[in-house]
Write a protein that holds these residues in place. Structure first.
Motif, PDB file in Angstrom:
ATOM      1  N   LEU A 176       0.834  -1.205   0.000  1.00 32.47           N
ATOM      2  CA  LEU A 176       0.000   0.000   0.000  1.00 32.47           C
ATOM      3  C   LEU A 176       0.868   1.255   0.000  1.00 32.47           C
ATOM      4  CD1 LEU A 176      -2.665   1.547   0.270  1.00 32.47           C
ATOM      5  CD2 LEU A 176      -2.580   1.123   2.735  1.00 32.47           C
ATOM      6  N   VAL A 177       1.893   1.277   0.844  1.00 36.36           N
ATOM      7  CA  VAL A 177       2.790   2.442   0.919  1.00 36.36           C
ATOM      8  C   VAL A 177       3.487   2.665  -0.423  1.00 36.36           C
ATOM      9  CG1 VAL A 177       4.937   3.305   1.936  1.00 36.36           C
ATOM     10  CG2 VAL A 177       3.139   2.381   3.413  1.00 36.36           C
ATOM     11  N   HIS A 178       3.932   1.581  -1.047  1.00 35.68           N
ATOM     12  CA  HIS A 178       4.619   1.717  -2.331  1.00 35.68           C
ATOM     13  C   HIS A 178       3.651   2.214  -3.413  1.00 35.68           C
ATOM     14  CE1 HIS A 178       8.003   1.164  -4.971  1.00 35.68           C
ATOM     15  NE2 HIS A 178       7.261   0.476  -5.835  1.00 35.68           N
ATOM     16  N   SER A 179       2.403   1.766  -3.346  1.00 37.37           N
ATOM     17  CA  SER A 179       1.390   2.225  -4.288  1.00 37.37           C
ATOM     18  C   SER A 179       1.145   3.727  -4.128  1.00 37.37           C
ATOM     19  CB  SER A 179       0.093   1.450  -4.080  1.00 37.37           C
ATOM     20  OG  SER A 179      -0.943   1.963  -4.876  1.00 37.37           O
ATOM     21  N   LEU A 180       1.091   4.193  -2.887  1.00 31.71           N
ATOM     22  CA  LEU A 180       0.925   5.622  -2.627  1.00 31.71           C
ATOM     23  C   LEU A 180       2.110   6.408  -3.198  1.00 31.71           C
ATOM     24  CD1 LEU A 180      -0.345   5.457   1.078  1.00 31.71           C
ATOM     25  CD2 LEU A 180      -1.653   6.314  -0.863  1.00 31.71           C
TER      26      LEU A 180
ATOM     27  N   THR B 249       2.391   9.293  -6.708  1.00 30.54           N
ATOM     28  CA  THR B 249       2.832  10.690  -6.578  1.00 30.54           C
ATOM     29  C   THR B 249       4.076  10.990  -7.416  1.00 30.54           C
ATOM     30  OG1 THR B 249       4.221  10.196  -4.644  1.00 30.54           O
ATOM     31  CG2 THR B 249       1.922  10.815  -4.226  1.00 30.54           C
ATOM     32  N   LEU B 250       4.568  10.003  -8.147  1.00 35.85           N
ATOM     33  CA  LEU B 250       5.758  10.239  -8.963  1.00 35.85           C
ATOM     34  C   LEU B 250       5.420  11.111 -10.182  1.00 35.85           C
ATOM     35  CD1 LEU B 250       7.679   6.841  -9.061  1.00 35.85           C
ATOM     36  CD2 LEU B 250       8.254   8.909  -7.782  1.00 35.85           C
ATOM     37  N   ASP B 251       6.348  12.000 -10.521  1.00 36.70           N
ATOM     38  CA  ASP B 251       6.204  12.841 -11.704  1.00 36.70           C
ATOM     39  C   ASP B 251       6.677  12.041 -12.921  1.00 36.70           C
ATOM     40  OD1 ASP B 251       6.209  14.733 -13.685  1.00 36.70           O
ATOM     41  OD2 ASP B 251       7.162  16.285 -12.474  1.00 36.70           O
ATOM     42  N   THR B 252       5.736  11.642 -13.758  1.00 37.35           N
ATOM     43  CA  THR B 252       6.075  10.782 -14.903  1.00 37.35           C
ATOM     44  C   THR B 252       6.969  11.486 -15.924  1.00 37.35           C
ATOM     45  OG1 THR B 252       4.009  11.468 -15.965  1.00 37.35           O
ATOM     46  CG2 THR B 252       3.971   9.404 -14.705  1.00 37.35           C
ATOM     47  N   ARG B 253       7.033  12.825 -15.871  1.00 38.84           N
ATOM     48  CA  ARG B 253       7.854  13.558 -16.842  1.00 38.84           C
ATOM     49  C   ARG B 253       9.340  13.488 -16.504  1.00 38.84           C
ATOM     50  NH1 ARG B 253       5.097  19.234 -16.177  1.00 38.84           N
ATOM     51  NH2 ARG B 253       5.378  18.490 -14.031  1.00 38.84           N
ATOM     52  N   THR B 254       9.650  13.387 -15.218  1.00 32.77           N
ATOM     53  CA  THR B 254      11.058  13.414 -14.812  1.00 32.77           C
ATOM     54  C   THR B 254      11.622  12.034 -14.517  1.00 32.77           C
ATOM     55  OG1 THR B 254      10.467  13.693 -12.488  1.00 32.77           O
ATOM     56  CG2 THR B 254      10.736  15.701 -13.811  1.00 32.77           C
ATOM     57  N   VAL B 255      10.749  11.071 -14.215  1.00 25.32           N
ATOM     58  CA  VAL B 255      11.179   9.719 -13.827  1.00 25.32           C
ATOM     59  C   VAL B 255      12.261   9.815 -12.745  1.00 25.32           C
ATOM     60  CG1 VAL B 255      11.748   7.432 -14.700  1.00 25.32           C
ATOM     61  CG2 VAL B 255      10.818   9.133 -16.258  1.00 25.32           C
ATOM     62  N   SER B 256      11.935  10.583 -11.684  1.00 25.25           N
ATOM     63  CA  SER B 256      12.870  10.792 -10.584  1.00 25.25           C
ATOM     64  C   SER B 256      12.216  10.390  -9.268  1.00 25.25           C
ATOM     65  CB  SER B 256      13.281  12.265 -10.519  1.00 25.25           C
ATOM     66  OG  SER B 256      13.936  12.559  -9.310  1.00 25.25           O
TER      67      SER B 256
END
Length: 401
Positions: free
Chosen positions: A231-235, A239-246
């Motif tokens: 669940l934590v990893h899914s959260l 929230t990751l920014d798909t444009r930066t892959v960071s």
């Protein structure tokens, strides 16, 4: 059943009589010295004490908001309902009196025991509205005892439209200490007189085991379960920014709020007026202040008035001394549907040493009649708060069926 009947307001006066507490702050040192001499009346073992029945501690107390309008001012809130923080204060006082009724020795003028609140196991609301102009009735008795601890259950109902209707059920756990409140003291065993009482007592045993299991599985001690880690990893992924892959670039999902932005803080200077019968800060006062801050936090977060669903697992870790600076921190830590889970942490600040010591942790479940944003943790610590809030919320939903 032989029940002690009383009005709620004289309860604290009755408690002062039982322990011989002073009514004036200037006399408190003398009263404490006099109580120290009562140690000679303590039992050396539980076997020395006579068994008491559940009937011995049965109490019925009334809060006459309907028949005595002058009392309403203290309990009335802005929304023309009853201030629930005041009800928490009354429940705490009543729980202590119930336990003193169980341990009372009529041969002694004063009780050598210092009975204090250890935790509030659960308060389940049965009704959303508490009317400010209708009489309230509290009933309760001891339901389980150990060697030095006591469980007391209380029920609150309100007279409306010609009958009493259920408002809440509360379970408190108290501990007995010596007259100076320095070490544990033995209490009377409980004599069970019917299969119904045996079932009530067994539920107390189950409650105790559940608390032990929850403490053992605390996220402050052990890692989250595999399901919780997923669940934590899914959260995190959401929230990751798909444009930066960071890993560092985070984006708040729609209809959400960062956990960091769902906080509220408060400060109380602990004056003698709020002392209990042992000249420390009254536990009911701490509960009222924590509840009111938690309610305000939920209200600001939701943008609407929240309704209390349950109070869960309030732990009294350390007493709060008169003159302390009490810091209160409220955090919305979990949301699901129309429900908000709030955690309030209180600590004492010593202004001379600047040391912080945790005194209490409170858990409140609220409901609102509108859509609310999802709460989103960013750090690992916030993720643990999120999981802890989810555990408390799930437990509340299970207990309410």
């Amino acid at each position: 059943i032989s029940v002690l009947f009383l009005i709620i307001f004289p309860v604290r006066n009755r408690l002062r009589e039982i322990v011989g507490a002073s009514t004036n702050w200037k006399d408190h040192q003398q009263a404490l010295a006099e109580r120290a001499s009562l140690s000679q009346n303590l039992a050396k073992s539980q076997d020395e004490l006579p068994a008491k029945t559940m009937k011995d501690s049965a109490i019925e107390a009334h809060l006459p908001l309907g028949t005595q309008p002058a009392l309403r001012e203290k309990y009335l809130n802005y929304h023309n309902s009853v201030r629930f923080g005041r009800i928490l204060e009354d429940l705490d006082s009543l729980a202590v009196l119930i336990c003193y009724s169980h341990t009372w020795n009529k041969e002694l003028k004063r009780s050598p025991l210092s009975i204090v609140t250890a935790l509030v196991d659960k308060i389940d609301m049965r009704k959303n509205i508490i009317y400010p102009d209708c009489d309230i009735k509290f009933t309760g008795h001891v339901t389980w005892v150990g060697k030095t601890s006591i469980e007391a259950k209380m029920h609150m109902s309100q007279y409306h439209d010609g009958a009493y209707t259920d408002v809440l059920d509360a379970t408190f756990v108290m501990v007995a200490r010596d007259p100076e409140n320095k070490r544990a003291a033995f209490i009377n065993p409980l004599k069970l007189e019917s299969p119904e009482e045996e079932a009530i007592f067994q539920q107390g045993e189950i409650n105790k085991m559940r608390r032990v299991e929850l403490s053992t599985a605390s996220l402050l001690k052990v890692a989250p379960t595999a399901e919780e880690r997923t669940l934590v990893h899914s959260l995190f992924l959401n929230t990751l920014d798909t444009r930066t892959v960071s890993f560092r670039s985070r984006v708040l999902p729609p209809n959400s709020m960062w956990m960091e932005d769902a906080k509220m803080k408060g400060l109380e200077i602990c004056h003698p007026q709020e002392r209990n019968i042992f000249n420390r800060i009254f536990g009911g006062f701490l509960m009222r202040k924590a509840y009111e801050l938690g309610w305000a936090n939920a209200c600001a977060f939701a943008g609407g008035r929240p309704t209390l669903v349950a109070v869960d697992d309030i732990v009294f870790r350390k007493p709060v001394e008169i003159g302390s600076l009490l810091l209160l921190s409220s955090q919305v830590c979990y949301t699901e549907g129309i429900h908000i889970q709030v955690r309030v942490h209180t600590e004492v600040l010593d202004p001379l040493t600047r040391q912080h010591n945790t005194t209490n942790v409170f858990h409140f479940t609220f409901r609102v009649e509108k859509d609310i944003p999802a709460i989103v943790p960013q750090s690992y610590g916030e993720s643990m708060l999120y999981l802890d809030g989810k555990r408390h919320f799930d437990e509340t939903m299970r207990s309410q069926g």
